[in-house]
Design a protein around this motif. Structure first.
Motif, PDB file in Angstrom:
ATOM      1  N   GLU A  40      18.270   7.210  -1.277  1.00 39.82           N
ATOM      2  CA  GLU A  40      18.039   6.501  -0.005  1.00 39.82           C
ATOM      3  C   GLU A  40      17.229   7.758   0.834  1.00 39.82           C
ATOM      4  N   SER A  41      16.524   7.171   2.036  1.00 38.47           N
ATOM      5  CA  SER A  41      15.680   7.889   2.881  1.00 38.47           C
ATOM      6  C   SER A  41      16.719   7.979   4.157  1.00 38.47           C
ATOM      7  N   LYS A  42      16.781   9.032   4.376  1.00 32.17           N
ATOM      8  CA  LYS A  42      17.504   9.613   5.734  1.00 32.17           C
ATOM      9  C   LYS A  42      16.822   9.088   7.099  1.00 32.17           C
ATOM     10  N   ASN A  43      15.282   8.881   6.871  1.00 35.44           N
ATOM     11  CA  ASN A  43      14.704   8.172   7.726  1.00 35.44           C
ATOM     12  C   ASN A  43      14.445   6.627   7.644  1.00 35.44           C
ATOM     13  N   LEU A  44      15.209   6.137   6.764  1.00 35.85           N
ATOM     14  CA  LEU A  44      15.192   4.817   6.632  1.00 35.85           C
ATOM     15  C   LEU A  44      13.874   4.249   6.199  1.00 35.85           C
ATOM     16  N   ILE A  45      12.835   5.177   5.337  1.00 32.89           N
ATOM     17  CA  ILE A  45      11.646   4.490   5.156  1.00 32.89           C
ATOM     18  C   ILE A  45      11.891   3.671   3.624  1.00 32.89           C
ATOM     19  N   PRO A  46      11.551   2.710   3.516  1.00 34.23           N
ATOM     20  CA  PRO A  46      11.526   1.691   2.501  1.00 34.23           C
ATOM     21  C   PRO A  46      10.867   2.242   1.229  1.00 34.23           C
ATOM     22  N   VAL A  47      11.136   1.922  -0.058  1.00 35.75           N
ATOM     23  CA  VAL A  47      10.463   2.160  -1.075  1.00 35.75           C
ATOM     24  C   VAL A  47       9.471   0.920  -1.106  1.00 35.75           C
ATOM     25  N   GLN A  48       7.939   1.129  -1.084  1.00 40.42           N
ATOM     26  CA  GLN A  48       7.045  -0.140  -1.096  1.00 40.42           C
ATOM     27  C   GLN A  48       6.242  -0.051  -2.228  1.00 40.42           C
ATOM     28  N   ALA A  49       6.507   0.274  -3.367  1.00 36.78           N
ATOM     29  CA  ALA A  49       5.805   0.371  -4.543  1.00 36.78           C
ATOM     30  C   ALA A  49       6.461  -0.256  -5.759  1.00 36.78           C
ATOM     31  N   PRO A  50       5.712  -0.770  -6.534  1.00 35.89           N
ATOM     32  CA  PRO A  50       4.265  -0.894  -6.550  1.00 35.89           C
ATOM     33  C   PRO A  50       4.085  -2.250  -5.635  1.00 35.89           C
ATOM     34  N   SER A  51       2.965  -2.152  -4.889  1.00 37.09           N
ATOM     35  CA  SER A  51       2.401  -3.345  -4.014  1.00 37.09           C
ATOM     36  C   SER A  51       1.610  -4.472  -4.815  1.00 37.09           C
ATOM     37  N   ASP A  85      -4.535   6.295 -15.441  1.00 31.13           N
ATOM     38  CA  ASP A  85      -4.545   7.267 -14.620  1.00 31.13           C
ATOM     39  C   ASP A  85      -4.862   6.872 -13.162  1.00 31.13           C
ATOM     40  N   HIS A  86      -5.681   5.836 -12.995  1.00 24.22           N
ATOM     41  CA  HIS A  86      -5.901   5.226 -11.775  1.00 24.22           C
ATOM     42  C   HIS A  86      -4.641   4.460 -11.323  1.00 24.22           C
ATOM     43  N   LEU A  87      -3.989   3.638 -12.035  1.00 28.83           N
ATOM     44  CA  LEU A  87      -2.836   2.814 -11.647  1.00 28.83           C
ATOM     45  C   LEU A  87      -1.721   3.734 -11.601  1.00 28.83           C
ATOM     46  N   VAL A  88      -1.353   4.621 -12.220  1.00 30.19           N
ATOM     47  CA  VAL A  88      -0.344   5.805 -11.942  1.00 30.19           C
ATOM     48  C   VAL A  88      -0.651   6.223 -10.770  1.00 30.19           C
ATOM     49  N   GLY A  89      -1.881   6.775 -10.339  1.00 29.81           N
ATOM     50  CA  GLY A  89      -2.148   7.365  -8.924  1.00 29.81           C
ATOM     51  C   GLY A  89      -1.911   6.467  -8.005  1.00 29.81           C
ATOM     52  N   LEU A  90      -2.235   5.283  -8.108  1.00 25.90           N
ATOM     53  CA  LEU A  90      -2.059   4.167  -6.756  1.00 25.90           C
ATOM     54  C   LEU A  90      -0.415   3.941  -6.581  1.00 25.90           C
ATOM     55  N   VAL A  91       0.514   4.081  -7.723  1.00 20.76           N
ATOM     56  CA  VAL A  91       1.740   3.701  -7.624  1.00 20.76           C
ATOM     57  C   VAL A  91       2.394   4.922  -6.838  1.00 20.76           C
ATOM     58  N   LEU A  92       2.075   6.201  -7.245  1.00 17.19           N
ATOM     59  CA  LEU A  92       2.523   7.444  -6.801  1.00 17.19           C
ATOM     60  C   LEU A  92       2.108   7.609  -5.220  1.00 17.19           C
ATOM     61  N   SER A  93       0.696   7.138  -4.999  1.00 13.30           N
ATOM     62  CA  SER A  93       0.388   7.230  -3.467  1.00 13.30           C
ATOM     63  C   SER A  93       1.128   6.250  -2.762  1.00 13.30           C
ATOM     64  N   GLU A  94       1.670   4.970  -3.312  1.00 11.68           N
ATOM     65  CA  GLU A  94       2.545   4.215  -2.460  1.00 11.68           C
ATOM     66  C   GLU A  94       3.911   4.633  -2.317  1.00 11.68           C
ATOM     67  N   LEU A  95       4.408   5.483  -3.596  1.00  8.26           N
ATOM     68  CA  LEU A  95       5.716   6.154  -3.216  1.00  8.26           C
ATOM     69  C   LEU A  95       5.590   7.260  -2.137  1.00  8.26           C
ATOM     70  N   ALA A  96       4.699   7.678  -1.825  1.00  9.20           N
ATOM     71  CA  ALA A  96       4.425   9.232  -1.019  1.00  9.20           C
ATOM     72  C   ALA A  96       5.361   9.000   0.358  1.00  9.20           C
ATOM     73  N   PRO A  97       5.055   7.960   1.147  1.00  5.76           N
ATOM     74  CA  PRO A  97       5.854   7.694   2.369  1.00  5.76           C
ATOM     75  C   PRO A  97       7.579   8.006   2.115  1.00  5.76           C
ATOM     76  N   PHE A  98       7.774   7.394   1.141  1.00  2.00           N
ATOM     77  CA  PHE A  98       9.364   7.676   0.731  1.00  2.00           C
ATOM     78  C   PHE A  98       9.782   9.069   0.213  1.00  2.00           C
ATOM     79  N   ILE A  99       8.977   9.573  -0.555  1.00  2.00           N
ATOM     80  CA  ILE A  99       9.230  10.863  -1.343  1.00  2.00           C
ATOM     81  C   ILE A  99       9.060  11.986  -0.128  1.00  2.00           C
ATOM     82  N   ASN A 100       8.185  11.817   0.747  1.00  2.00           N
ATOM     83  CA  ASN A 100       8.041  12.761   1.578  1.00  2.00           C
ATOM     84  C   ASN A 100       8.978  12.652   3.020  1.00  2.00           C
TER      85      ASN A 100
END
Length: 387
Positions: A166-177, A217-232
């Motif tokens: 979970e995110s303590k900041n309550l940021i949802p997982v928005q991947a894959p979009s 590589d392009h698709l993996v990078g896209l999914v990871l970029s969408e996960l970044a707000p949650f992971i960060n």
């Protein structure tokens, strides 16, 4: 003055004692609520438990007894200056009376930066493996095996990978979009003929494999970029879970919902072999017998609740265009019966039938049923006894 002070003290003592009864304490060692208390349905109560300094987040999920889906979820989120070793989660008055619930209490600890990178790497490896299994060269073009299905599998994979986080900041997982689905669909529209015009079969395979790797590589990078707000964000991980089953709520005084409202009807009559309708509204009163509903819709809806059977009488006879009056034989007023939902806790919408016979005629063989729809104001009337 002393008498007033004494009364005030007794009143405050009573309030304090009452408030203590509304606290439910969880024991993680035994996996139970202490003293097996009943819990209130008509007022908020607190779930309190031990939380060491390492616990950053606590979540409570509430479900009907034996059901897998959660009706309600509530969280405790430690703030920076809170160094206590207890958590306190307030549950509002959302439960039903005399009903059993299962409570799931989950504690979470904070992930370090290294642990977050390890988590992200695990997600990346799983996403890459899934895509490698579904992108292929068919001898002419690079294809995606059923893009929508692959997208749904990606959604499920990410959800499962982060199920215990979970995110303590309550940021949802928005991947894959939907952007990922669009990229998967675009693969089928891409023209590869210009890459494969010349060259041997081996060379074409090498080109195709290169294109597949580039696409993955392009698709993996896209999914990871969408996960970044949650992971960060401040990510917490499941530490301990306790499920307390079959916890019963208090009983409420026995009452019956009494309603008063307007009922619409249409009484047709044949005049010169032509059907003439007479649509009108008549006030009516009645009672409702609520059905025991354990559906997710009825429990979570803020608009609709209390599905039930209603019956009552209209306060005037039904009259057709010829002036004939119709009532229910033996009652001398029209009787209605129907099913309906309560809206906003005080208004009931019913749909049912009127049971009619011509006034003065006690021949039950000539009873007719006509549809009716009613909108009524409803209040629970206490009957003076307990369930």
């Amino acid at each position: 003055m002393k008498k007033i002070t004494l009364l005030t003290a007794l009143f405050l003592l009573h309030l304090t004692a009452f408030a203590q009864e509304r606290v439910v304490r969880i024991d993680f060692e035994s996996g139970s609520f202490l003293n097996n208390p009943q819990i209130p349905y008509d007022e908020p109560f607190s779930i309190v438990g031990e939380a060491g300094n390492e616990i950053e987040f606590v979540k409570v999920n509430i479900a009907y007894e034996g059901k897998k889906y959660s009706l309600h979820s509530y969280e405790w989120n430690r703030i920076e200056k809170n160094d206590s070793e207890k958590f306190n989660i307030v549950v509002p008055a959302v439960l039903r009376s005399n009903t059993k619930y299962d409570f799931e209490i989950i504690t979470y600890t904070l992930l370090s930066q290294a642990q977050k990178q390890e988590l992200l790497q695990n997600v990346e490896n799983r996403v890459r493996f899934l895509l490698e299994s579904n992108l292929y060269y068919d001898g002419k073009n690079v294809q995606v095996n059923k893009p929508k299905k692959v997208y749904e599998q990606l959604q499920q994979l990410v959800k499962q990978s982060l199920y215990y986080h979970e995110s303590k900041n309550l940021i949802p997982v928005q991947a894959p979009s939907s952007l990922v689905l669009q990229e998967l669909n675009n693969q089928g529209d891409f023209k590869f003929s210009r890459f494969f015009k010349k060259g041997t079969r081996v060379e074409k395979d090498e080109i195709a494999n290169g294109l597949i790797t580039e696409k993955i590589d392009h698709l993996v990078g896209l999914v990871l970029s969408e996960l970044a707000p949650f992971i960060n964000s401040e990510v917490v991980q499941h530490y301990r879970k306790v499920t307390v089953k079959s916890v019963k709520t208090d009983r409420e005084p026995f009452s019956l919902p009494v309603n008063f409202g307007m009922y619409a009807w249409d009484k047709s009559v044949n005049v010169n072999e032509t059907s003439v309708n007479n649509v009108d509204f008549t006030p009516g009163v009645g009672l409702t017998i609520p059905f025991s509903s354990r559906s997710r819709l009825a429990s979570q809806s803020r608009l609709l609740d209390s599905f039930g059977f209603s019956a009552g009488i209209l306060l005037k006879p039904v009259v057709d265009n010829l002036g004939n009056e119709f009532v229910t034989p033996g009652v001398n007023l029209p009787v209605y019966a129907g099913l309906g939902f309560r809206i906003f806790k005080v208004v009931r919408l019913n749909a049912g039938v009127l049971i009619l016979g011509e006034k003065g005629n006690q021949d039950f063989d000539k009873i007719t049923l006509i549809p009716t729809v009613g909108l009524a104001f409803e209040l629970n009337v206490w009957m003076g006894i307990k369930n």
